[in-house]
Write an enzyme that holds these catalytic residues in place. Sequence first.
Site, PDB file in Angstrom:
ATOM      1  N   LYS A 238       0.817  -1.216   0.000  1.00  0.00           N
ATOM      2  CA  LYS A 238       0.000   0.000   0.000  1.00  0.00           C
ATOM      3  C   LYS A 238       0.849   1.264   0.000  1.00  0.00           C
ATOM      4  CE  LYS A 238      -4.365  -1.744   1.627  1.00  0.00           C
ATOM      5  NZ  LYS A 238      -5.607  -1.391   2.319  1.00  0.00           N
TER       6      LYS A 238
ATOM      7  N   LYS B  81      -4.600  -7.666  -8.609  1.00  0.00           N
ATOM      8  CA  LYS B  81      -5.945  -8.089  -8.242  1.00  0.00           C
ATOM      9  C   LYS B  81      -6.988  -7.044  -8.632  1.00  0.00           C
ATOM     10  CE  LYS B  81      -6.210  -6.523  -3.396  1.00  0.00           C
ATOM     11  NZ  LYS B  81      -6.422  -6.977  -2.003  1.00  0.00           N
TER      12      LYS B  81
ATOM     13  N   LYS C  85     -11.419  -1.631  -6.854  1.00  0.00           N
ATOM     14  CA  LYS C  85     -12.233  -0.476  -7.239  1.00  0.00           C
ATOM     15  C   LYS C  85     -11.365   0.735  -7.555  1.00  0.00           C
ATOM     16  CE  LYS C  85     -16.086   2.461  -5.975  1.00  0.00           C
ATOM     17  NZ  LYS C  85     -17.232   2.711  -5.088  1.00  0.00           N
TER      18      LYS C  85
END
Length: 379
Positions: free
Chosen positions: A149, A244, A247
């Site tokens: 992240k 992956k 959104k």
Amino acid sequence: MSNKQAVLKLISKRWISTVQRADFKLNSEALHSNATVFSMIQPTGCFHLGNYLGATRVWTDLCELKQPGQELIFGVADLHAITVPKPDGEMFRKFRHEAVASILAVGVDPEKASVIYQSAIPQHSELHWLLSTLASMGLLNRMTQWKSKSNIKQSTNGDYLVNDSDVGKVRLGLFSYPVLQAADILLYKSTHVPVGDDQSQHLELTRHLAEKFNKMYKKNFFPKPVTMLAQTKKVLSLSTPEKKMSKSDPNHDSVIFLNDEPKAIQKKIRKALTDSISDRFYYDPVERPGVSNLINIVSGIQRKSIEDVVEDVSRFNNYRDFKDYVSEVIIEELKGPRTEFEKYINEPTYLHSVVESGMRKAREKAAKNLADIHKIMGF
């Protein structure tokens, strides 16, 4: 062998015996008679296909199997969500609302499961602090999520190339995310935790902290929660099948949402990246990631093995027919959830009542367990 190496080896050894891969369809033997199942999902709006196959459909299966004496707690991980800043409060509130609507739309029964907002139960945050006094920086540094992240660069073999400058920029909340996740799970003395493959490392840490607490205070208080991995492999982006489905992908054609109309689904699948290797469709994630992703999606939806799906699609000899078949499978599967989502999203009063009811039950258990923890620790 150093103490750190010994701890990591011990965790890896014990992890093997505390992970179970869910069958394509769970059966009544999946849980013992007094099991407590806990799982949450971050609020990013209406669920997408990866959320559904990788996590929440297992929740629905568990609701169908629930027996007296068992407890199911499913929630919206809104505290986890802000480890990546959400400066638009109104949009974040909307996403939380849509997450609850999605949970109900996929078939979670609020009569059988408590649906909660993580942030509305303060014991999560307090136990996070208590457990953080047991968590070493070395183990947290080993976790991969804060690295992914934080967009840390990776080598060709997938290892993260972390330097001091990278670590200095990481926010504390993101770095300690796994400890909060451990607190979420252990607060309810959970015995089973359905998660995706990318969260299994955090469950290793959870079990380690549970054992460390029990050993330190000479109490068998926390159970070692079993990781329940969904049978479906990770659902990948339709346009970039090396990552992956998410959104946050700037290419909206990469993601299939529960509320997508049939025509939109068909359009996205027809545009999905595949290859020109062969007009025979077989599973090879390295050489044919796009085709393999579509086969994996069908496998997850139909609850069939990859081998069975490959045999099913062997009758197709062109991409249009193959992709139209994949579209039909997805459209049929999402027909019910799409209708239910549109219904629930327009019933905010009902959604509020579901969460309030779930949180009343969860708060009662959280308060009791934290009081017991206080007593054990001497507070």
